[in-house]
Design a protein around this motif. Structure first.
Motif, mmCIF file in Angstrom:
data_model
loop_
_atom_site.group_PDB
_atom_site.id
_atom_site.type_symbol
_atom_site.label_atom_id
_atom_site.label_comp_id
_atom_site.label_asym_id
_atom_site.label_seq_id
_atom_site.Cartn_x
_atom_site.Cartn_y
_atom_site.Cartn_z
ATOM 1 N N SER A 140 14.002 -1.743 -4.340
ATOM 2 C CA SER A 140 14.011 -3.024 -5.047
ATOM 3 C C SER A 140 12.571 -3.378 -5.415
ATOM 4 O O SER A 140 11.633 -2.756 -4.916
ATOM 5 N N PRO A 141 12.388 -4.390 -6.259
ATOM 6 C CA PRO A 141 11.010 -4.798 -6.580
ATOM 7 C C PRO A 141 10.201 -5.193 -5.334
ATOM 8 O O PRO A 141 8.999 -4.981 -5.299
ATOM 9 N N PHE B 27 8.081 3.068 -1.351
ATOM 10 C CA PHE B 27 8.507 4.343 -1.923
ATOM 11 C C PHE B 27 7.368 5.004 -2.702
ATOM 12 O O PHE B 27 7.216 6.222 -2.675
ATOM 13 N N THR B 28 6.558 4.188 -3.379
ATOM 14 C CA THR B 28 5.396 4.702 -4.107
ATOM 15 C C THR B 28 4.393 5.318 -3.137
ATOM 16 O O THR B 28 3.832 6.388 -3.385
ATOM 17 N N LYS C 270 3.011 9.208 -3.129
ATOM 18 C CA LYS C 270 1.571 9.518 -3.237
ATOM 19 C C LYS C 270 1.088 10.368 -2.070
ATOM 20 O O LYS C 270 0.251 11.238 -2.237
ATOM 21 N N GLN C 271 1.601 10.104 -0.873
ATOM 22 C CA GLN C 271 1.152 10.827 0.314
ATOM 23 C C GLN C 271 1.756 12.220 0.405
ATOM 24 O O GLN C 271 1.066 13.179 0.727
ATOM 25 N N PHE C 272 3.051 12.355 0.145
ATOM 26 C CA PHE C 272 3.740 13.583 0.500
ATOM 27 C C PHE C 272 4.149 14.481 -0.663
ATOM 28 O O PHE C 272 4.290 15.679 -0.482
ATOM 29 N N PHE C 273 4.403 13.918 -1.840
ATOM 30 C CA PHE C 273 4.833 14.784 -2.951
ATOM 31 C C PHE C 273 4.353 14.257 -4.299
ATOM 32 O O PHE C 273 5.125 14.055 -5.225
ATOM 33 N N LEU D 186 11.091 13.630 -6.998
ATOM 34 C CA LEU D 186 12.266 13.662 -6.141
ATOM 35 C C LEU D 186 13.015 12.354 -6.305
ATOM 36 O O LEU D 186 12.420 11.324 -6.609
ATOM 37 N N LYS D 187 14.315 12.419 -6.098
ATOM 38 C CA LYS D 187 15.167 11.239 -6.238
ATOM 39 C C LYS D 187 15.674 10.815 -4.860
ATOM 40 O O LYS D 187 16.158 11.645 -4.081
ATOM 41 N N VAL D 188 15.571 9.522 -4.562
ATOM 42 C CA VAL D 188 16.083 8.987 -3.301
ATOM 43 C C VAL D 188 17.609 9.020 -3.355
ATOM 44 O O VAL D 188 18.220 8.537 -4.303
ATOM 45 N N THR D 189 18.227 9.585 -2.307
ATOM 46 C CA THR D 189 19.691 9.600 -2.238
ATOM 47 C C THR D 189 20.211 8.641 -1.167
ATOM 48 O O THR D 189 21.346 8.202 -1.238
ATOM 49 N N GLU D 190 19.376 8.337 -0.164
ATOM 50 C CA GLU D 190 19.798 7.415 0.894
ATOM 51 C C GLU D 190 18.556 6.901 1.600
ATOM 52 O O GLU D 190 17.617 7.656 1.860
#
Length: 160
Positions: free
Chosen positions: A48-49, A55-56, A60-63, A68-72
């Motif tokens: 959400s906003p 999520f950002t 930035k840290q890992f990929f 990649l798309k969040v599925t859950e």
């Protein structure tokens, strides 16, 4: 572009960010996991906003070079003292952020190599793990030794 198999980042969030995610952790409504062997409770949430920053930061840290798309995504409360639950994930990648719990080795996550449990990552508050869950057998370590209830955030990602 190949992502490392397992990545670990201690002190993933700054103090203010960590408080945002832990302030109401005990006031969230958790539902039992649908698989009775999981010994855990979840509270699902969506991007959400208000939480997009989180999520950002993970990306930035890992990929940073991979989409990649969040599925859950969910808060997770677990205290599995019954049995080792080694498994692969259905999703390609798994992010875990340890939030609240006793900082013990057996509150953490274990990874297998050649079907033997060989890597123990202890629970440390604000420790983030990002790994290839489809190709790494892993488990919580709580059934193997001294542990406590632990809160985490678990986010699953798929390549697209």
């Amino acid at each position: 572009y190949m992502l490392p198999t397992i990545q670990i980042k201690d002190n993933f969030l700054d103090e203010k960010e960590f408080k945002i995610l832990t302030n109401n952790i005990d006031k969230i409504t958790y539902a039992p996991m649908t698989n009775p062997d999981n010994y855990g409770f979840r509270h699902h949430f969506e991007i959400s906003p208000k939480n997009a920053w989180f999520f950002t930061k993970i990306k930035k840290q890992f990929f940073p070079e991979v989409n990649l798309k969040v599925t859950e995504s969910s808060y997770h409360l677990r205290h599995n003292t019954k049995k080792v639950l080694s498994h692969y994930d259905e999703a390609d990648y798994n992010f875990i952020l340890y939030l609240v719990g006793e900082e013990l080795v057996y509150n953490g996550t274990g990874f297998y190599y050649k079907n033997k449990l060989n890597t123990y990552l202890g629970f440390v508050e604000n420790r983030a793990l990002f790994f290839d869950g489809k190709n790494n057998i892993h488990t919580d370590l709580q059934a193997l030794g001294e542990s406590s209830p632990r809160y985490s955030i678990n986010i699953f990602y798929e390549t697209f």
